[in-house]
Design an enzyme around this catalytic site. Structure first.
Site, short mmCIF file in Angstrom:
data_model
loop_
_atom_site.label_atom_id
_atom_site.label_comp_id
_atom_site.label_asym_id
_atom_site.label_seq_id
_atom_site.Cartn_x
_atom_site.Cartn_y
_atom_site.Cartn_z
N GLU A 231 0.83 -1.22 0.00
CA GLU A 231 0.00 0.00 0.00
C GLU A 231 0.86 1.26 0.00
O GLU A 231 0.72 2.11 0.89
CB GLU A 231 -0.89 0.01 1.26
CG GLU A 231 -1.79 -1.21 1.42
CD GLU A 231 -2.44 -1.26 2.81
OE1 GLU A 231 -2.11 -0.43 3.68
OE2 GLU A 231 -3.28 -2.15 3.03
N ARG B 285 3.15 7.76 -0.25
CA ARG B 285 4.15 8.82 -0.42
C ARG B 285 5.17 8.53 -1.52
O ARG B 285 5.50 9.39 -2.33
CB ARG B 285 4.87 9.01 0.92
CG ARG B 285 5.87 10.13 0.92
CD ARG B 285 6.76 10.10 2.17
NE ARG B 285 6.07 9.75 3.37
CZ ARG B 285 5.58 10.62 4.25
NH1 ARG B 285 5.74 11.91 4.06
NH2 ARG B 285 4.95 10.21 5.34
N TYR C 207 0.64 14.07 0.59
CA TYR C 207 0.12 14.69 1.81
C TYR C 207 0.25 16.21 1.75
O TYR C 207 0.47 16.86 2.76
CB TYR C 207 0.82 14.11 3.05
CG TYR C 207 0.73 12.60 3.11
CD1 TYR C 207 -0.50 11.98 3.35
CD2 TYR C 207 1.83 11.78 2.89
CE1 TYR C 207 -0.60 10.59 3.38
CE2 TYR C 207 1.73 10.40 2.91
CZ TYR C 207 0.51 9.81 3.16
OH TYR C 207 0.41 8.44 3.19
N CYS D 91 -2.58 33.76 9.72
CA CYS D 91 -2.37 34.40 11.02
C CYS D 91 -2.03 33.38 12.11
O CYS D 91 -2.84 33.14 13.02
CB CYS D 91 -3.60 35.20 11.39
SG CYS D 91 -3.96 36.39 10.11
N1 LLP Z 1 -1.59 2.04 4.42
C1 LLP Z 1 -2.10 2.54 5.55
C2 LLP Z 1 -2.99 1.71 6.35
C3 LLP Z 1 -1.75 3.83 5.97
O1 LLP Z 1 -2.25 4.31 7.11
C4 LLP Z 1 -0.88 4.62 5.19
C5 LLP Z 1 -0.50 5.97 5.60
C6 LLP Z 1 -0.38 4.06 4.00
C7 LLP Z 1 -0.74 2.76 3.65
C8 LLP Z 1 0.55 4.81 3.09
O2 LLP Z 1 1.76 5.06 3.70
P1 LLP Z 1 2.95 5.74 2.89
O3 LLP Z 1 3.40 4.77 1.83
O4 LLP Z 1 2.41 6.99 2.28
O5 LLP Z 1 3.97 6.00 3.91
N2 LLP Z 1 0.39 12.85 6.66
C9 LLP Z 1 1.64 12.20 6.97
C10 LLP Z 1 1.63 10.75 6.55
C11 LLP Z 1 0.50 9.97 7.15
C12 LLP Z 1 0.48 8.52 6.71
C13 LLP Z 1 -0.77 7.87 7.10
N3 LLP Z 1 -0.91 6.51 6.67
C14 LLP Z 1 2.77 12.98 6.32
O6 LLP Z 1 2.50 14.00 5.67
O7 LLP Z 1 3.94 12.63 6.47
#
Ligand code: LLP
Length: 414
Positions: free
Chosen positions: A273, A276, A370, A342
């Site tokens: 999954e 990013r 994100y 602000c």
């Molecule tokens: N699967 C699940 C169950 C998740 O909760 C997430 C991310 C992903 C896959 C994808 O993860 P990635 O490959 O993107 O690391 N807003 C934060 C990141 C929050 C991630 C939440 N879950 C940021 O801007 O760093």
């Protein structure tokens, strides 16, 4: 960053100068490269060559329909966390049969929508959710395909706000409870056990914690087999990190190597999954310097993008590189790059050495993940336009919001 290059001093996205994008569409603007999205997806997919695997792009990282469509055309599945994301995937041409549904608080309505659409799997995160899903599926006369998302209690060594695989987090079923909950799931009439899922956190730069979690997951899968519960897939979640600054970042092949070694010869399909890593470095936030405010303690460069556009610096103290779109031959000063909102927390970058003047364009890099999805209308600021560049063509994939649209759903009292 070969999709974002400097030619004759001017930053380009693929074959288009960002100056042209700013002139045509204004700023702030999120600008993505289709070729970069494609390359990131293919790198992940290619790392899985020869294996029965499905890459389910985590929609939350960037849910624009055009971006989902790019991935759908490349054969992606999708990891969703809401009924809204499911609707987006379907609207973008994604196949519901390749959708996994994660998240700790799925509502009955969301379960119904996903069952009706015919998704691949629910990643169930608690006993209560399992029971509710069994009930909802029964009402629809369907069987709900499930994995349990287990919490392997592994420290992903990342920012605490984006760590999800420790016991202290709200996510997943405690590892020691998983086996008995699977046994119970096997007795529920409207539940069909398909897999086992884990996701330990985001922006992981070291593949070791993910491999450690995978090892635990495989051990559990074998225990389940001993209980007569045979899984058809194993979902190792997302989490692969990207380079924001000068971090050493593993390639997809390096990141996945240990998991692929551990799973060699196994029969289960492998699911991932990533969010990013497929979009983060395929996008930037294009912005303009509005006001320069040199001071005795700090010099502030106030730009037309703000924390409402890109929340990561304010929320996680995250670093995003900020570069001038056109380099100028002038004195470099140290600037606090801040927005017009602000709040003192409204910064995009601290202490950046830049030669800039009022009206200059800046690119805030690595903003594809994100960024837009976490944006808001705080201070009644319309959300930025989104542009997808394909070669020398710019596609508007989301129009800049109009101010009237921001309060169109509101009313004054009669
Ligand atoms: N699967 C699940 C169950 C998740 O909760 C997430 C991310 C992903 C896959 C994808 O993860 P990635 O490959 O993107 O690391 N807003 C934060 C990141 C929050 C991630 C939440 N879950 C940021 O801007 O760093």
């Amino acid at each position: 960053m070969t999709f974002f290059t400097r030619r004759d001093g001017a930053l380009h996205v693929e074959d288009l100068p960002l100056t042209e994008i700013a002139a045509r569409f204004g700023t702030p603007a999120y600008v993505y490269s289709r070729a970069a999205l494609t390359a990131a997806f293919n790198a992940y997919k290619d790392a899985l060559t020869g294996r029965d695997a499905l890459v389910c792009y985590a929609v939350k990282a960037n849910s624009n329909l055009a971006i989902l469509n790019v991935f759908a055309r490349l054969g992606a599945g999708f990891d969703i966390v809401s009924g809204g994301e499911l609707a987006r995937v379907i609207a973008a041409g994604g196949a519901p049969a390749k959708v996994v549904f994660s998240g700790v608080g799925k509502s009955a309505d969301e379960m119904r929508a996903a069952l009706t659409a015919g998704i691949l799997c629910f990643n169930v995160e608690s006993a209560a959710e399992l029971d509710q899903l069994n009930t909802v599926a029964g009402e629809l006369g369907k069987k709900a395909p499930i994995s349990l998302r287990v919490n392997p209690n592994v420290d992903p060594k990342t920012h605490p706000y984006i760590s999800t695989g420790l016991k202290s987090n709200k996510f997943g079923v405690a590892f020691e409870d998983a086996r008995s909950l699977y046994r119970r799931a096997a007795t529920l009439p409207n539940i069909e056990i398909h897999g086992l899922d884990c996701h330990i956190g985001s922006q992981l730069l070291d593949p070791a914690p993910a491999a450690e979690a995978a090892e635990k997951v495989l051990g559990l899968a074998d225990e389940l087999a001993a209980d007569g519960i045979i899984l058809s897939h194993l979902d190792f979640g997302g989490g692969m990190g990207i380079r924001y600054s000068d971090e050493h970042v593993p390639s997809a092949t390096e990141y996945l190597a240990a998991i692929l070694k551990l799973t060699a010869g196994r029969k289960e399909k492998l699911l991932f999954e990533p969010g990013r890593s497929l979009v983060g470095n395929a996008g930037l936030l294009l912005t303009k310097v509005e006001v320069l405010k040199p001071g005795s303690e700090k010099n502030f460069a106030i730009i037309d993008a703000a924390m409402n556009d890109l929340m990561r610096p304010a929320l996680y103290d995250a670093f995003h590189d900020i570069v001038p779109v056109t380099e100028r031959d002038a004195t470099v000063h140290c600037w606090e790059i801040v927005g017009p909102v602000c709040e003192s927390g409204d910064f995009l970058g601290h202490a950046r050495n830049l030669a800039i003047d009022t009206g200059d364009l800046l690119a805030i890099l690595s903003a594809g993940a994100y960024g837009m999805t976490m944006s808001s209308n705080y201070n009644t600021r319309p959300r930025a336009v989104e542009i997808l560049v394909d070669g020398d063509t710019a596609h508007v994939i989301r129009q800049r919001e109009s101010i009237s649209a921001l309060f169109a759903l509101e009313s004054t009292l009669p």
